[in-house]
Structure formats: C-alpha cells, structure tokens
Design an enzyme around this catalytic site. Structure first.
Site, PDB file in Angstrom:
ATOM      1  N   ARG A  15      -2.306  15.156   0.527  1.00 41.69           N
ATOM      2  CA  ARG A  15      -1.756  14.143   0.066  1.00 41.69           C
ATOM      3  C   ARG A  15      -0.874  13.320   1.039  1.00 41.69           C
ATOM      4  NH1 ARG A  15       3.395  11.570  -0.525  1.00 41.69           N
ATOM      5  NH2 ARG A  15       3.818  14.142  -1.693  1.00 41.69           N
ATOM      6  N   ASP A  16       0.313  14.021   1.459  1.00 42.27           N
ATOM      7  CA  ASP A  16       1.342  14.144   2.151  1.00 42.27           C
ATOM      8  C   ASP A  16       0.913  14.172   3.215  1.00 42.27           C
ATOM      9  OD1 ASP A  16       3.465  13.000   2.884  1.00 42.27           O
ATOM     10  OD2 ASP A  16       5.002  14.737   1.976  1.00 42.27           O
ATOM     11  N   HIS A 207      11.468  20.388   0.043  1.00 39.85           N
ATOM     12  CA  HIS A 207      10.507  19.349   0.615  1.00 39.85           C
ATOM     13  C   HIS A 207      11.255  18.548   2.220  1.00 39.85           C
ATOM     14  CE1 HIS A 207       6.790  16.649   0.358  1.00 39.85           C
ATOM     15  NE2 HIS A 207       7.620  15.949   0.935  1.00 39.85           N
ATOM     16  N   HIS A 209      10.512  17.820   6.120  1.00 38.29           N
ATOM     17  CA  HIS A 209       9.707  17.559   7.133  1.00 38.29           C
ATOM     18  C   HIS A 209      10.398  18.450   8.526  1.00 38.29           C
ATOM     19  CE1 HIS A 209       6.908  14.893   5.464  1.00 38.29           C
ATOM     20  NE2 HIS A 209       7.933  14.704   4.539  1.00 38.29           N
ATOM     21  N   CYS A 240       5.240   9.784   6.723  1.00 35.57           N
ATOM     22  CA  CYS A 240       5.464   9.358   5.538  1.00 35.57           C
ATOM     23  C   CYS A 240       5.311   7.703   5.652  1.00 35.57           C
ATOM     24  CB  CYS A 240       6.037   8.904   4.312  1.00 35.57           C
ATOM     25  SG  CYS A 240       6.737   7.806   3.175  1.00 35.57           S
ATOM     26  N   ASN A 249       4.967  17.185   7.605  1.00 39.79           N
ATOM     27  CA  ASN A 249       5.633  18.672   6.654  1.00 39.79           C
ATOM     28  C   ASN A 249       6.077  19.067   7.658  1.00 39.79           C
ATOM     29  OD1 ASN A 249       5.739  16.636   3.445  1.00 39.79           O
ATOM     30  ND2 ASN A 249       3.927  16.013   4.573  1.00 39.79           N
TER      31      ASN A 249
HETATM   32  P1  HMG Z   1       3.467  -3.455  -5.796  1.00 34.03           P
HETATM   33  O1  HMG Z   1       3.209  -5.038  -5.051  1.00 34.03           O
HETATM   34  O2  HMG Z   1       5.129  -4.284  -6.527  1.00 34.03           O
HETATM   35  O3  HMG Z   1       2.811  -3.792  -7.690  1.00 34.03           O
HETATM   36  O4  HMG Z   1       3.158  -1.868  -5.655  1.00 34.03           O
HETATM   37  P2  HMG Z   1       2.128  -4.644  -8.768  1.00 34.03           P
HETATM   38  O5  HMG Z   1       1.752  -4.231  -9.975  1.00 34.03           O
HETATM   39  O6  HMG Z   1       2.959  -6.118  -8.341  1.00 34.03           O
HETATM   40  O7  HMG Z   1       0.559  -5.028  -8.116  1.00 34.03           O
HETATM   41  C1  HMG Z   1       0.243  -5.259  -7.626  1.00 34.03           C
HETATM   42  C2  HMG Z   1      -1.417  -5.289  -6.725  1.00 34.03           C
HETATM   43  O8  HMG Z   1      -1.700  -3.356  -6.885  1.00 34.03           O
HETATM   44  C3  HMG Z   1      -2.336  -5.312  -8.440  1.00 34.03           C
HETATM   45  O9  HMG Z   1      -3.752  -5.526  -7.439  1.00 34.03           O
HETATM   46  C4  HMG Z   1      -1.868  -4.171  -8.622  1.00 34.03           C
HETATM   47  O10 HMG Z   1      -3.501  -4.178 -10.049  1.00 34.03           O
HETATM   48  C5  HMG Z   1      -2.478  -3.269  -7.969  1.00 34.03           C
HETATM   49  P3  HMG Z   1      -4.184  -7.131  -7.473  1.00 34.03           P
HETATM   50  O11 HMG Z   1      -3.991  -7.848  -8.508  1.00 34.03           O
HETATM   51  O12 HMG Z   1      -2.876  -7.918  -6.514  1.00 34.03           O
HETATM   52  O13 HMG Z   1      -5.747  -6.968  -6.796  1.00 34.03           O
HETATM   53  N1  HMG Z   1      -1.537  -1.689  -8.165  1.00 34.03           N
HETATM   54  C6  HMG Z   1      -1.954  -0.310  -8.067  1.00 34.03           C
HETATM   55  N2  HMG Z   1      -3.657   0.089  -7.449  1.00 34.03           N
HETATM   56  C7  HMG Z   1      -3.912   0.942  -7.980  1.00 34.03           C
HETATM   57  N3  HMG Z   1      -3.114   1.778  -8.289  1.00 34.03           N
HETATM   58  C8  HMG Z   1      -1.689   1.364  -8.593  1.00 34.03           C
HETATM   59  C9  HMG Z   1      -1.812   0.462  -8.662  1.00 34.03           C
HETATM   60  N4  HMG Z   1      -0.096   0.402  -9.514  1.00 34.03           N
HETATM   61  C10 HMG Z   1      -0.961  -1.635  -9.007  1.00 34.03           C
HETATM   62  N5  HMG Z   1      -0.930   2.559  -8.832  1.00 34.03           N
HETATM   63  C11 HMG Z   1       2.865  -0.395  -6.144  1.00 34.03           C
HETATM   64  C12 HMG Z   1       3.999  -1.133  -6.679  1.00 34.03           C
HETATM   65  C13 HMG Z   1       4.013   1.115  -6.851  1.00 34.03           C
HETATM   66  C14 HMG Z   1       1.421   0.052  -6.621  1.00 34.03           C
HETATM   67  C15 HMG Z   1       3.035   0.439  -4.493  1.00 34.03           C
HETATM   68  O14 HMG Z   1       4.165  -0.052  -3.879  1.00 34.03           O
HETATM   69  C16 HMG Z   1       2.316   1.160  -3.935  1.00 34.03           C
HETATM   70  O15 HMG Z   1       2.052   2.407  -3.961  1.00 34.03           O
HETATM   71  N6  HMG Z   1       3.328   2.413  -3.428  1.00 34.03           N
HETATM   72  C17 HMG Z   1       2.962   3.764  -2.827  1.00 34.03           C
HETATM   73  C18 HMG Z   1       3.362   3.819  -1.516  1.00 34.03           C
HETATM   74  C19 HMG Z   1       3.072   5.350  -1.261  1.00 34.03           C
HETATM   75  O16 HMG Z   1       2.480   5.798  -2.055  1.00 34.03           O
HETATM   76  N7  HMG Z   1       4.186   6.055  -0.546  1.00 34.03           N
HETATM   77  C20 HMG Z   1       4.010   7.290  -0.183  1.00 34.03           C
HETATM   78  C21 HMG Z   1       4.442   8.769  -0.889  1.00 34.03           C
HETATM   79  S1  HMG Z   1       5.159   9.664   0.096  1.00 34.03           S
HETATM   80  C22 HMG Z   1       6.607   9.914  -0.724  1.00 34.03           C
HETATM   81  O17 HMG Z   1       7.012   9.076  -0.921  1.00 34.03           O
HETATM   82  C23 HMG Z   1       7.635  11.273  -0.244  1.00 34.03           C
HETATM   83  C24 HMG Z   1       7.381  12.011  -0.799  1.00 34.03           C
HETATM   84  O18 HMG Z   1       6.234  12.339  -0.226  1.00 34.03           O
HETATM   85  C25 HMG Z   1       8.327  12.416  -0.549  1.00 34.03           C
HETATM   86  C26 HMG Z   1       8.515  13.213   1.134  1.00 34.03           C
HETATM   87  O19 HMG Z   1       7.719  12.800   2.031  1.00 34.03           O
HETATM   88  O20 HMG Z   1       9.530  13.421   1.034  1.00 34.03           O
HETATM   89  C27 HMG Z   1       6.585  12.308  -2.183  1.00 34.03           C
HETATM   90 MG    MG Z   2       6.766  15.062   2.829  1.00 31.02          MG
END
Ligand code: HMG
Ligand code: MG
Length: 304
Positions: A15-16, A207, A209, A240, A249
C-alpha cells in the site's frame, strides 16, 4: 533500558510503497507480493486503500485484490479507509481490518484527505463505530509526527492530541508516522514520550521514512522506549503522493536485519524477505533502497 523481546513488523509495501510508484503494478503481481511477504513471516500486511481513485489511482484495484486474496492463517491484511464510503466498499470486499489516517498537521490533513483535523476526527468517529459493529479492527495513523512538508515543525503536543483522540475513539493501535523522514533520535524520543502520557506505549507503532538516513536510528530510539510495533516497506518502497520530497519508507529488510542483530524476535525469514525485495525491485525496474538487502545479496553472490 530493555528492548522488547518480540516485535511485530507491519509491512506497508503493497500500500504505502506501491501507492507512490510511477510504474503501475497489476493486481496479480500485488497478490504475489503479498503472498511472498506472508511466506517470509510477516503477520500484518497492509494490502490496499479504499480511497478516491482520482486521488490515488495506484490503489483503484483494492476491492478486486481483497476478493482474490489467499489469506494465510494468523496474518492480518489491513486496508486504509478515509471515510464511511471507503469503509463500506472495503467491508463489501471482505476487509477484516481497516486503518484510518489522520495528521498532526492541519496543512497536511487538508492536502491528503481534503479536510481539517477536527473534520477528520468526526469522519473517523463514524468509521470506527461502524467498523467495530461489523467486528472489524481499526488501526489509526498519525502522519507528520516529526515535521510537515507544508508547515514545517510539528509540536509533540499536537501529535499526542491526535494520537490520544484516535485511541479513545477505539483504534487498537496508533502508528506514528514521520511521513517526510526528517526526524532524529532525540526528537523521536521526545515525541513518543509526549504521546505515551496519553496512549500506552504497548499500543503504539512507529512508521519512519528514510529521507535523511535516520530511520534505523529513530527506530532504535523507539525500541529503547519499549514501542513493540514497527512499520516498514519491502525494498524501502514508496513515499507519499501528498508529501513532496519524501523518500521511501524504511526498508523491511533493514528492520529485520536490525532486529535479528539485537536478538529481538520478529518471526521474519530474512533470506526470503531479501529475495522478495530483489524480485519486486526488478519488476519496478529500479534498485532496492535496502542497504542490508544489497549487502546480503552481494555476500551470497560472492560465496555462490
Ligand atoms: P474529496 O474530493 O473531498 O471527497 O476527497 P468527496 O467526499 O467530496 O467526494 C468526491 C468524489 O470522491 C466523489 O465521487 C466520491 O464518491 C468519491 P464523484 O461524485 O466525484 O465521482 N469518493 C470516494 N471514492 C472512492 N473511495 C472513497 C471515496 N470517498 C469519496 N473512499 C478523500 C476526500 C478522502 C476521498 C480523498 O481526499 C482521498 O481519497 N484521499 C486519500 C489520499 C491518500 O490515499 N493519500 C495517501 C495516504 S498515505 C498517508 O496518509 C500517510 C501514511 O502512509 C503514514 C505515513 O507514511 O507517514 C498513512
Ligand atoms: Mg509511509
């Protein structure tokens, strides 16, 4: 200080790691990677993310992946969920463990999940309540615990506040992420001590990097404090997508080598892990980020 006798390594490579690789990896290859990691002894393997495919296209096949996953007994396969929509899709696809991911920095929260920290807490409250009703465990992440790519310094008290909230909402474990890899051991210690005033040490994971080459030193500082869970990614994959400049990582091979050298039981077969890292690095067309893996492979080539 006594080190923990046993440590659980949470493998986040599928995933990450893969969420930030330019080369798109197909579902069958991801499944083979997850299977090889399980065969190498990893007991917790983060398999995917139910996030918007517009935001992170690399994770768009997570439902298909869970449906086709051959689960090994005793192995957990958590997936990230940012909101209820992600949770419902993950549950329908057969998820048995999920992770919510917040941040200790307002700016990173906005860039990563498009909401403030306070708004994210309300989303997570609903997600955790629904997941627990479905009998699904929830892990919590706090990102940017030692620095933020957008706002710089992050205070230990801010990290402690988010970690405490996630724990009180019902996360069984809170992973503290140095998302951009800027931490050093003294800052790591101070941050963990601040968090441990609110969340038991035994419920924390770290966690790191390896952007500045400090990940292993920071992990050692965390182990000295008694943190029993370490996140890592095979071959040091990743970064990220919302943290420009962050390198991968910490490599699982480097962590396994450290733990073996310290006599800490991780249940990992280092040779199997190194072979898996070499295999996925070749598929991605780039050298492994693991120094231990490169050295171990060179040594076995010399003695072959
Ligand atoms: P948004 O645009 O604010 O969402 O995104 P929304 O609620 O306004 O919806 C917009 C559209 O997204 C809609 O579709 C929803 O249905 C869809 P449309 O009508 O435009 O076709 N939607 C989704 N689709 C699939 N799955 C969902 C979902 N939710 C809404 N769950 C949202 C908000 C949170 C969805 C967006 O910002 C997002 O997906 N962010 C994730 C980003 C991500 O994955 N980043 C990497 C994570 S790594 C990290 O955080 C660090 C970590 O690894 C630790 C470290 O390394 O230190 C954990
Ligand atoms: Mg990470």
């Amino acid at each position: 200080m006594t080190l923990p006798s046993k440590v659980r390594v949470v493998e986040v490579g599928p995933r990450d790691g893969l969420q930030n690789e330019a080369a798109r990896i197909d579902t069958a290859t991801k499944l083979e990677l997850i299977d090889r990691l399980g065969a190498a002894g990893l007991k917790s393997i983060e398999a995917g993310a139910f996030v918007s495919p517009k935001w992170v296209p690399q994770m768009a096949d997570s439902a298909e992946l869970l449906a086709r996953l051959q689960r090994r007994p005793g192995v957990a396969y958590p997936v990230l969920v940012p909101n209820l929509k992600g949770l419902e899709t993950a549950l329908a696809a057969g998820a048995t463990e999920v992770a919510v991911f917040g941040a200790a920095s307002e700016a990173f929260s906005q860039r990563n999940i498009n909401c403030s920290i306070a708004e994210s807490v309300e989303r997570f409250r609903a997600v955790i309540e629904r997941a627990r009703k479905a009998g699904v465990q929830v892990r919590g992440y706090v990102s940017c615990v030692l620095g933020c790519p957008y706002q710089g310094e992050v205070a230990p008290a801010a990290v402690a506040e988010v970690a405490r909230t996630l724990f009180e909402l019902g996360c069984y474990e809170v992973s503290l992420g140095d998302t951009i890899g800027v931490g050093t051991p003294g800052k790591t210690r101070a941050m963990i001590e601040a968090v441990a005033r609110h969340v038991p040490l035994k419920k924390l994971a770290v966690h790191f990097h390896d952007t500045y080459g400090m990940a292993i030193a920071n992990i050692y500082a965390a182990l000295e404090l008694g943190v029993p869970v370490i996140d890592a990614a095979i071959a040091g994959l990743g970064g990220c997508p919302y943290a420009a400049g962050a390198s991968g990582n910490v490599a699982t091979e480097d962590v396994a080598y450290l733990l073996a050298g310290l006599g800490v039981d991780s249940g990992i077969d280092v040779d199997a892990l190194v072979n898996t890292g070499a295999w996925i690095s070749e598929l991605l067309g780039r050298p492994s980020n693991s120094k231990a893996a490169r050295a171990l492979l060179a040594r076995s080539a010399r003695t072959a």
